[in-house]
Motif scaffolding. Structure first.
Motif, PDB file in Angstrom:
ATOM      1  N   PHE A  44       9.463  -3.539  15.685  1.00  0.00           N
ATOM      2  CA  PHE A  44       9.504  -3.917  14.274  1.00  0.00           C
ATOM      3  C   PHE A  44       8.647  -2.919  13.501  1.00  0.00           C
ATOM      4  O   PHE A  44       7.830  -2.195  14.079  1.00  0.00           O
ATOM      5  CB  PHE A  44       8.985  -5.345  14.041  1.00  0.00           C
ATOM      6  CG  PHE A  44       7.534  -5.513  14.413  1.00  0.00           C
ATOM      7  CD1 PHE A  44       6.520  -5.267  13.498  1.00  0.00           C
ATOM      8  CD2 PHE A  44       7.176  -5.919  15.692  1.00  0.00           C
ATOM      9  CE1 PHE A  44       5.184  -5.410  13.849  1.00  0.00           C
ATOM     10  CE2 PHE A  44       5.848  -6.067  16.052  1.00  0.00           C
ATOM     11  CZ  PHE A  44       4.843  -5.806  15.128  1.00  0.00           C
ATOM     12  N   VAL A  45       8.816  -2.913  12.189  1.00  0.00           N
ATOM     13  CA  VAL A  45       7.968  -2.115  11.311  1.00  0.00           C
ATOM     14  C   VAL A  45       7.527  -3.024  10.174  1.00  0.00           C
ATOM     15  O   VAL A  45       8.373  -3.584   9.460  1.00  0.00           O
ATOM     16  CB  VAL A  45       8.721  -0.883  10.762  1.00  0.00           C
ATOM     17  CG1 VAL A  45       7.922  -0.213   9.655  1.00  0.00           C
ATOM     18  CG2 VAL A  45       8.998   0.115  11.883  1.00  0.00           C
ATOM     19  N   GLN A  46       6.228  -3.184   9.997  1.00  0.00           N
ATOM     20  CA  GLN A  46       5.729  -4.072   8.960  1.00  0.00           C
ATOM     21  C   GLN A  46       6.021  -3.512   7.578  1.00  0.00           C
ATOM     22  O   GLN A  46       5.904  -2.315   7.324  1.00  0.00           O
ATOM     23  CB  GLN A  46       4.217  -4.291   9.109  1.00  0.00           C
ATOM     24  CG  GLN A  46       3.654  -5.287   8.099  1.00  0.00           C
ATOM     25  CD  GLN A  46       2.220  -5.663   8.358  1.00  0.00           C
ATOM     26  OE1 GLN A  46       1.733  -5.534   9.477  1.00  0.00           O
ATOM     27  NE2 GLN A  46       1.527  -6.139   7.340  1.00  0.00           N
ATOM     28  N   VAL A  47       6.403  -4.404   6.666  1.00  0.00           N
ATOM     29  CA  VAL A  47       6.710  -4.057   5.285  1.00  0.00           C
ATOM     30  C   VAL A  47       5.530  -4.472   4.413  1.00  0.00           C
ATOM     31  O   VAL A  47       5.032  -5.596   4.534  1.00  0.00           O
ATOM     32  CB  VAL A  47       7.995  -4.775   4.806  1.00  0.00           C
ATOM     33  CG1 VAL A  47       8.250  -4.517   3.339  1.00  0.00           C
ATOM     34  CG2 VAL A  47       9.186  -4.333   5.646  1.00  0.00           C
ATOM     35  N   ASP A  48       5.079  -3.568   3.564  1.00  0.00           N
ATOM     36  CA  ASP A  48       3.978  -3.909   2.663  1.00  0.00           C
ATOM     37  C   ASP A  48       4.186  -3.195   1.335  1.00  0.00           C
ATOM     38  O   ASP A  48       4.714  -2.082   1.285  1.00  0.00           O
ATOM     39  CB  ASP A  48       2.629  -3.507   3.271  1.00  0.00           C
ATOM     40  CG  ASP A  48       1.462  -4.067   2.478  1.00  0.00           C
ATOM     41  OD1 ASP A  48       1.181  -5.267   2.621  1.00  0.00           O
ATOM     42  OD2 ASP A  48       0.848  -3.313   1.709  1.00  0.00           O
ATOM     43  N   SER A  49       3.755  -3.844   0.259  1.00  0.00           N
ATOM     44  CA  SER A  49       4.048  -3.339  -1.083  1.00  0.00           C
ATOM     45  C   SER A  49       3.058  -2.301  -1.588  1.00  0.00           C
ATOM     46  O   SER A  49       3.364  -1.581  -2.544  1.00  0.00           O
ATOM     47  CB  SER A  49       4.082  -4.512  -2.075  1.00  0.00           C
ATOM     48  OG  SER A  49       2.811  -5.160  -2.113  1.00  0.00           O
ATOM     49  N   VAL A  50       1.867  -2.204  -0.996  1.00  0.00           N
ATOM     50  CA  VAL A  50       0.859  -1.268  -1.505  1.00  0.00           C
ATOM     51  C   VAL A  50       1.390   0.163  -1.394  1.00  0.00           C
ATOM     52  O   VAL A  50       1.897   0.569  -0.353  1.00  0.00           O
ATOM     53  CB  VAL A  50      -0.468  -1.408  -0.734  1.00  0.00           C
ATOM     54  CG1 VAL A  50      -1.487  -0.388  -1.238  1.00  0.00           C
ATOM     55  CG2 VAL A  50      -1.019  -2.820  -0.899  1.00  0.00           C
ATOM     56  N   ASN A  51       1.267   0.909  -2.472  1.00  0.00           N
ATOM     57  CA  ASN A  51       1.887   2.236  -2.520  1.00  0.00           C
ATOM     58  C   ASN A  51       0.925   3.254  -3.129  1.00  0.00           C
ATOM     59  O   ASN A  51       1.278   3.988  -4.064  1.00  0.00           O
ATOM     60  CB  ASN A  51       3.190   2.164  -3.324  1.00  0.00           C
ATOM     61  CG  ASN A  51       4.059   3.400  -3.149  1.00  0.00           C
ATOM     62  OD1 ASN A  51       3.809   4.227  -2.264  1.00  0.00           O
ATOM     63  ND2 ASN A  51       5.067   3.537  -3.979  1.00  0.00           N
ATOM     64  N   THR A  52      -0.291   3.321  -2.616  1.00  0.00           N
ATOM     65  CA  THR A  52      -1.241   4.302  -3.122  1.00  0.00           C
ATOM     66  C   THR A  52      -0.829   5.727  -2.749  1.00  0.00           C
ATOM     67  O   THR A  52      -1.121   6.675  -3.466  1.00  0.00           O
ATOM     68  CB  THR A  52      -2.646   4.036  -2.573  1.00  0.00           C
ATOM     69  OG1 THR A  52      -2.609   4.101  -1.146  1.00  0.00           O
ATOM     70  CG2 THR A  52      -3.157   2.676  -3.000  1.00  0.00           C
ATOM     71  N   LEU A  53      -0.150   5.851  -1.611  1.00  0.00           N
ATOM     72  CA  LEU A  53       0.295   7.159  -1.125  1.00  0.00           C
ATOM     73  C   LEU A  53       1.748   7.079  -0.670  1.00  0.00           C
ATOM     74  O   LEU A  53       2.588   7.880  -1.065  1.00  0.00           O
ATOM     75  CB  LEU A  53      -0.602   7.613   0.025  1.00  0.00           C
ATOM     76  CG  LEU A  53      -0.468   9.052   0.510  1.00  0.00           C
ATOM     77  CD1 LEU A  53      -0.738  10.025  -0.637  1.00  0.00           C
ATOM     78  CD2 LEU A  53      -1.449   9.319   1.651  1.00  0.00           C
ATOM     79  N   ALA A  54       2.045   6.101   0.179  1.00  0.00           N
ATOM     80  CA  ALA A  54       3.400   5.765   0.612  1.00  0.00           C
ATOM     81  C   ALA A  54       3.352   4.333   1.112  1.00  0.00           C
ATOM     82  O   ALA A  54       2.313   3.862   1.557  1.00  0.00           O
ATOM     83  CB  ALA A  54       3.872   6.704   1.722  1.00  0.00           C
ATOM     84  N   ARG A  55       4.462   3.638   1.035  1.00  0.00           N
ATOM     85  CA  ARG A  55       4.469   2.259   1.521  1.00  0.00           C
ATOM     86  C   ARG A  55       4.296   2.242   3.042  1.00  0.00           C
ATOM     87  O   ARG A  55       4.667   3.195   3.733  1.00  0.00           O
ATOM     88  CB  ARG A  55       5.761   1.557   1.120  1.00  0.00           C
ATOM     89  CG  ARG A  55       5.932   1.418  -0.384  1.00  0.00           C
ATOM     90  CD  ARG A  55       6.984   0.380  -0.724  1.00  0.00           C
ATOM     91  NE  ARG A  55       7.378   0.434  -2.119  1.00  0.00           N
ATOM     92  CZ  ARG A  55       6.727  -0.145  -3.127  1.00  0.00           C
ATOM     93  NH1 ARG A  55       5.614  -0.820  -2.868  1.00  0.00           N
ATOM     94  NH2 ARG A  55       7.171  -0.057  -4.364  1.00  0.00           N
ATOM     95  N   ALA A  56       3.747   1.131   3.544  1.00  0.00           N
ATOM     96  CA  ALA A  56       3.375   1.040   4.956  1.00  0.00           C
ATOM     97  C   ALA A  56       4.536   1.371   5.876  1.00  0.00           C
ATOM     98  O   ALA A  56       4.392   2.159   6.822  1.00  0.00           O
ATOM     99  CB  ALA A  56       2.836  -0.359   5.261  1.00  0.00           C
ATOM    100  N   HIS A  57       5.714   0.778   5.635  1.00  0.00           N
ATOM    101  CA  HIS A  57       6.851   0.993   6.537  1.00  0.00           C
ATOM    102  C   HIS A  57       7.281   2.456   6.535  1.00  0.00           C
ATOM    103  O   HIS A  57       7.652   2.993   7.587  1.00  0.00           O
ATOM    104  CB  HIS A  57       8.022   0.080   6.167  1.00  0.00           C
ATOM    105  CG  HIS A  57       8.271  -0.050   4.698  1.00  0.00           C
ATOM    106  ND1 HIS A  57       7.455  -0.770   3.866  1.00  0.00           N
ATOM    107  CD2 HIS A  57       9.244   0.462   3.904  1.00  0.00           C
ATOM    108  CE1 HIS A  57       7.913  -0.711   2.621  1.00  0.00           C
ATOM    109  NE2 HIS A  57       8.991   0.031   2.629  1.00  0.00           N
ATOM    110  N   ASP A  58       7.213   3.091   5.369  1.00  0.00           N
ATOM    111  CA  ASP A  58       7.592   4.503   5.304  1.00  0.00           C
ATOM    112  C   ASP A  58       6.583   5.385   6.043  1.00  0.00           C
ATOM    113  O   ASP A  58       6.967   6.318   6.757  1.00  0.00           O
ATOM    114  CB  ASP A  58       7.711   4.951   3.852  1.00  0.00           C
ATOM    115  CG  ASP A  58       8.865   4.283   3.131  1.00  0.00           C
ATOM    116  OD1 ASP A  58       9.915   4.066   3.779  1.00  0.00           O
ATOM    117  OD2 ASP A  58       8.732   3.966   1.941  1.00  0.00           O
ATOM    118  N   LEU A  59       5.309   5.099   5.901  1.00  0.00           N
ATOM    119  CA  LEU A  59       4.294   5.900   6.578  1.00  0.00           C
ATOM    120  C   LEU A  59       4.349   5.689   8.089  1.00  0.00           C
ATOM    121  O   LEU A  59       4.177   6.642   8.863  1.00  0.00           O
ATOM    122  CB  LEU A  59       2.905   5.545   6.039  1.00  0.00           C
ATOM    123  CG  LEU A  59       1.723   6.365   6.572  1.00  0.00           C
ATOM    124  CD1 LEU A  59       1.997   7.866   6.494  1.00  0.00           C
ATOM    125  CD2 LEU A  59       0.461   6.016   5.805  1.00  0.00           C
TER     126      LEU A  59
END
Length: 399
Positions: A44-59
């Motif tokens: 799985f890949v956790q989804v999170d909305s914080v986007n200071t640099l990139a969203r958690a799932h993308d990073l």
């Protein structure tokens, strides 16, 4: 008396990182079948909305595939239906082939919501099930903002949803709705039968089969684990079910008990499999690349396990008052090889990636080679963050 096999800390770290796709270079394109393989490998890949640099799932995905870009995950879910969104320990993107195993989670989540939600949700949400389902069936996918137009909106947080929003979440968590796609970061829901491919929607497993899968699949992805760590991975089975599974699997020879050396030299009794232990001798040396990780990276999701294994204590400080933070609002763990070497405070500001601070781990020397590796990783992430310029604060290196 039989002596349990001992897994040295160095080998344990490398086995764990290999299972998390962080030991070897990730050369794939980061899209399509390759991205589906990464998602399946991680579980799985956790989804999170914080986007200071990139969203958690993308990073998380970029850390394994440097050519990955966010539209690839959107396509995997919304176009190819190779993944779906639901919950593990938190909101996550999960391989679609795992959908039949989530039916047990749907049922258990529904029972939990029935017990708990009437006590702390705004009244009227359970009366909205029928209207919400009819609205989506008749008029197509909907987000929370599309429903409950005459319902009062509160200024509170996630615990103070309007009734239709609560009904949407309940129907999704219990499996009757599915997330069709996201618009921006807003979830758009549809009937499960219009989102989930028929072969996965129709598949049925009994409870024992699902628990067996959840335990075995978690162990395969962790490399070694206690029964409690296995429970926490997918958050499907209960603690008692995991203990019973471990006992039965041990008796059947499917798993073995081992002693795993922690970073402080102590031993932690864990379970593994003969096949996983056989891999240890052939594991390659880790890549020397400095890696920037998401605070929600699967390798760090279990904070206590990461601290025991790597000697790296990490806590996110989003909810800590600014004056009491030790590091920063959203600080990224940094890895090199099989070690966590520090944490980085970096943020996208007005189209520039601003590096505000890097704290090396105590006793770690930041020589020219390591500094160059960190700078290279920061340059690599710039396209993912959507910036071209990198700027360092004057006192950014806190060595």
């Amino acid at each position: 008396m039989t002596t349990r096999p001992k897994l040295k800390n160095r080998d344990a770290r490398r086995l764990f990182l290999d299972r998390h796709l962080l030991l070897r270079p990730g050369a794939g394109p980061g899209r399509g079948a390759d991205l589906e393989q990464v998602l399946t490998g991680l579980g799985f890949v956790q989804v999170d909305s914080v986007n200071t640099l990139a969203r958690a799932h993308d990073l998380i995905l970029w850390s394994r595939r440097g050519r990955y870009r966010p539209p690839a995950l959107e396509s995997l879910i919304a176009r190819h239906r190779a993944g779906f969104e639901h919950w593990t320990h938190d909101a996550a993107v999960i391989p679609m082939r795992f959908y039949p195993m989530w039916r047990l989670k749907f049922a258990r989540d529904e029972a939990h919501m029935q017990r708990r939600w009437p006590k702390w949700r705004r009244e009227g949400w359970d009366a909205e099930f029928g209207p919400v389902l009819r609205r989506i069936a008749d008029h197509g996918p909907a987000s929370a903002s599309d429903l409950g137009g005459d319902e009062p909106r509160a200024s509170g947080g996630w615990w103070d949803w309007h009734p239709s929003k609560t009904a949407l979440e309940y129907l999704w968590r219990s499996g009757r709705l599915a997330i069709r796609h996201r618009a921006g970061f807003r979830k758009v829901y549809d009937l499960a039968e219009r989102v989930i491919p028929a072969e996965h929607l129709a598949a049925r497993l009994d409870e024992a089969e699902i628990i067996d899968w959840a335990m075995a699949a978690a162990l395969e992805r962790l490399g070694f684990a206690t029964s409690g760590e296995l429970v926490g991975f997918f958050a499907i089975a209960t603690a008692d079910e995991a203990k019973r599974w471990c006992s039965a699997a041990l008796s059947a020879g499917r798993i073995v008990e081992i002693d795993v050396e922690m970073a402080d030299g102590s031993l932690r009794r864990s379970f593994s499999t003969p096949a996983l232990l056989d891999q240890v001798a052939t594991l390659p040396e880790p890549v020397s690349r400095v890696r920037l990780l998401s605070p929600f990276d699967p390798a760090l999701r279990d904070r206590a396990r990461a601290e025991r294994l790597f000697g790296f204590r990490y806590r996110i400080e989003i909810f800590v008052p600014a004056e009491k933070r030790r590091y920063g609002y959203y600080v990224f763990p940094v890895m090199q090889g099989d070690r966590l070497i520090g944490r980085l405070d970096a943020k996208r500001e007005n189209g520039v990636l601003v590096v505000r601070a890097f704290w090396p781990e105590p006793g770690l020397r930041m020589g020219q080679g390591r500094l160059a590796g960190l700078a290279a990783e920061i340059r690599r992430i710039a396209p993912l963050a959507g910036v071209e310029e990198v700027r360092y604060a004057p006192d950014w290196l806190r060595a």
